[in-house]
Design an enzyme around this catalytic site. Sequence first.
Site, short mmCIF file in Angstrom:
data_model
loop_
_atom_site.label_atom_id
_atom_site.label_comp_id
_atom_site.label_asym_id
_atom_site.label_seq_id
_atom_site.Cartn_x
_atom_site.Cartn_y
_atom_site.Cartn_z
N ASP A 26 3.20 -72.81 -65.91
CA ASP A 26 3.73 -72.59 -64.57
C ASP A 26 5.22 -72.89 -64.63
O ASP A 26 5.72 -73.47 -65.60
CB ASP A 26 3.00 -73.44 -63.52
CG ASP A 26 3.18 -72.88 -62.11
OD1 ASP A 26 4.11 -72.06 -61.89
OD2 ASP A 26 2.41 -73.26 -61.21
N TRP A 27 5.93 -72.51 -63.60
CA TRP A 27 7.40 -72.55 -63.62
C TRP A 27 7.92 -74.00 -63.65
O TRP A 27 7.80 -74.73 -62.67
CB TRP A 27 7.94 -71.76 -62.43
CG TRP A 27 8.15 -70.30 -62.74
CD1 TRP A 27 9.30 -69.60 -62.54
CD2 TRP A 27 7.24 -69.36 -63.33
NE1 TRP A 27 9.16 -68.29 -62.98
CE2 TRP A 27 7.91 -68.12 -63.47
CE3 TRP A 27 5.92 -69.44 -63.80
CZ2 TRP A 27 7.31 -66.99 -64.03
CZ3 TRP A 27 5.33 -68.31 -64.34
CH2 TRP A 27 6.02 -67.11 -64.45
#
Length: 878
Positions: free
Chosen positions: A300-301
């Site tokens: 995920d970012w």
Amino acid sequence: MLWLAQAAAILAIHLTKVGAAATLYPNATNPNPSNSTNASELNDATSPPYYPSPWMDGSGQWADAYTKAQDFVRQLTLLEKVNLTTGVGWEGEACVGNVGSIPRLGFRALCMQDSPLGVRFADYVSAFPAGGTVAASWDRGVWYQRGYQMGMEHRMKGVDVQLGPVVGPLGRSPEGGRNWEGFSPDPVLSGIAVSETIRGIQDAGVIACTKHYILNEQEHFRQPGDVAGYGFVDGISSNIDDKTLHELYLWPFADAVRAGTGSIMCSYNQVNNSYACQNSYLINYILKGELGFQGFVMSDWSAQHAGVSSSLAGLDMTMPGDTAFDTGLSFWGANLTIAVLNGTIPEWRLDDMATRIMAAYYLVGRDRTQVPVNFNSWSLDTYGYEHPYASMGYGLINQHVDVRAEHGTAIRSAAARSTVLLKNNNALPLSGKEKFTAVFGEDADNNAYGPNGCSDHGCDDGTLAQGWGSGTASFPYLVTPLAAIQNEVLQYGSIIQSVTNNWAYTQIEALAKQASVALVFVNADSGEGYITVDGNEGDRNNLTLWKDGDALIKNVTGYCNNTVVVIHSVGPVLVDAWYNNPNVTAILWAGLPGEQSGNSIADVLYGRVNPGGKLTFTMGASRTDYGTDIIYKPPNGHAAPQDNFDEGVFIDYRYFDKNNIDPIYEFGFGLSYTTFAYSNINVIKASAGAYTPTTGMTLEAPVLGNYSTNPADYQFPSNMTYVTAYIYPYLNSTDLSKASEDSSYGLPTEKYIPAGATDGSPQPRIAAGGGPGGNPELWDVLFTVTATIANNGTIPGEEVVQMYVSLGGPDDPKVVLRGFERLSIQAGSSATFTADITRRDLSNWDTATQNWFISSYPKTVYVGSSSRKLLLSSALNI
Ligand code: NOJ
């Protein structure tokens, strides 16, 4: 410095994850949920190490893609391999995530784009109904078609990886901000919905990214960071035992792997106090080992917190590539190049990372379906910067390609088929000829700022048709309920008026008094934690209706005895204040229907669609009835909030059943304009062999090609234009210690590497594994169940017939959903419901043997119309 951070993180893994931790999963038990205020066995749980990271072997449907990927990767230089794995930095290029390109081979950079309900940050796209809404159709065809159409839209925009679907959060607590992006707190329903969605997306030639792996069940504290009044707080740790992991939260991920998902996004949170994107147990052992996942794991970012350790723990792609947004630094990029050059990360691991990415690419046919990226996430303008953060590369960035095709028709139908009729005292369907129709509620009308007027849909203004955050797409238009109902009524020359200010009490009273039918629209919203709406930091603060919905209903019902309530919500809401008020003559749950909202609800209200949707969650009388909740306040000090999943597998209906709590509307409930009768259950035993644990050894890790060990070959090309804050694989010095900016560089590498992490020799195969999703024999059919369903009303209708199983043990839920079928039946006719029961369906997870087994407790199958209307039953003789 970065290198130091990596080294420290590896050391941390090495020191804290070995030893006592190794026994946590096998030995943990499920404490009685009613004792959850007592000290939990899960408190400060730890996660055992598992190395080496399994290399892909091309099993199942991956064989062909694997060969092609290996052929491709064999041609690559070390720098090119690194480029495939590392994002170029936040807002570095057109998509929300982009890795580097391989110009030498004409391979353009891969584009990763949200969202699970359409193309985010783009124009001329469709806004589909949310996952949690289409789940209520219980219709495999609807799920597949939605997946396929979303996939086509991504494909035509040039997207390689669609960042969806979602099965994490599963929906442990109804307040969870992103539950609506996923399907249902039931793992079987979620698992089937995610599989169909993945098949649809990937049949359209786009890689699906199933997310968020795993236990990202709330938004508060999902990432480490400063919290007002508390200082720095680590990311929340979802603490879980092995049995609950397998029987509940992992289940739909196993289905996703079996369906061939090309990628999986690891989540922000920690699991048993180890960050999910560098948790070797979860990625190496469970996902790539036991579930045999062949695709790639994407972070995920900014969920990556270290370089070497995340790679060794099984992460394959870092997004968006920089250590934090736009630092210009990366845990990978140049540091990954160095780590392979100095042997900290073995070459086979980087080869495996690149092979997994390319195999997903070939699996879905990207080599045939790819078009140039023709939009830009960061601007809807036609001209702008190719590298938005750096403001470099001015030119054509958005071709405004209309990718919507005829999808609006399917969106309208999907949302109508997902609408759940909760109450109907002969009020519905309407004819349109009612003398005086009155519509109430802000939720019936436009957002004054426009359908996309709030950034990332971070507001609850006007009718609610999707939540907020990265799980959204731009509306091409939003058909409001008011507009659609007006169209309906005006065909007959009847009267329609509305009050859409929920606080205009005088006008509400005046209009309600005149109405022959009042349609009241109410809602409840939630979304991603980075946006706060009306004090809700992603997660809902409560389960009540927003915008004073209860008061609105009260004010209308006070003056109109034929009031129909329509709920647009992200999940359960509290309806106890009014649901049994006799003046409330009908209630519909319409979820988050997407762009065709008004048309979809009008189709149901006016009887063109006979409602057949059923609830995919429980509507309880109070939030405490659910037994789970969000942690809203951090602990004192800098420690990670400890979120102990003490309730075990007992969430949603399983918790209500176990504790004898009466729901208002139970899981699986939904009415129709016709009625159905159930009869004639029949169970046929199939002849499946005994279950055989997988044994043997893997092959050794393949090494693909050679690479130069001379640092001079990895320097920045002298003629290159450097893009500000862009992440490159190149080194800025031939001295690796200088290039890494690490003062401790040169210490013996063994000191930093978890035992076995670099070992590429054949490894034991996992007993519960052996194929995509797990041991293939788990899907052996043990029984086939049939029943007769008759439509004994006067109009055609559709019935979602549900099959539940009681596993019979003292620690088992009363019943668990194991199958369903949506049948379309003419009035006066019958249809046959058929569902298989697999070995997996009857198994429990055994922590001691680390495998599934069928207990000796007596088992029963039920066929019914909801989780509490178990109309037919039969013993299962195993
Ligand atoms: C963070 C979200 O958690 C994830 O779902 C999304 O795909 C990325 N941001 C990219 O926008």
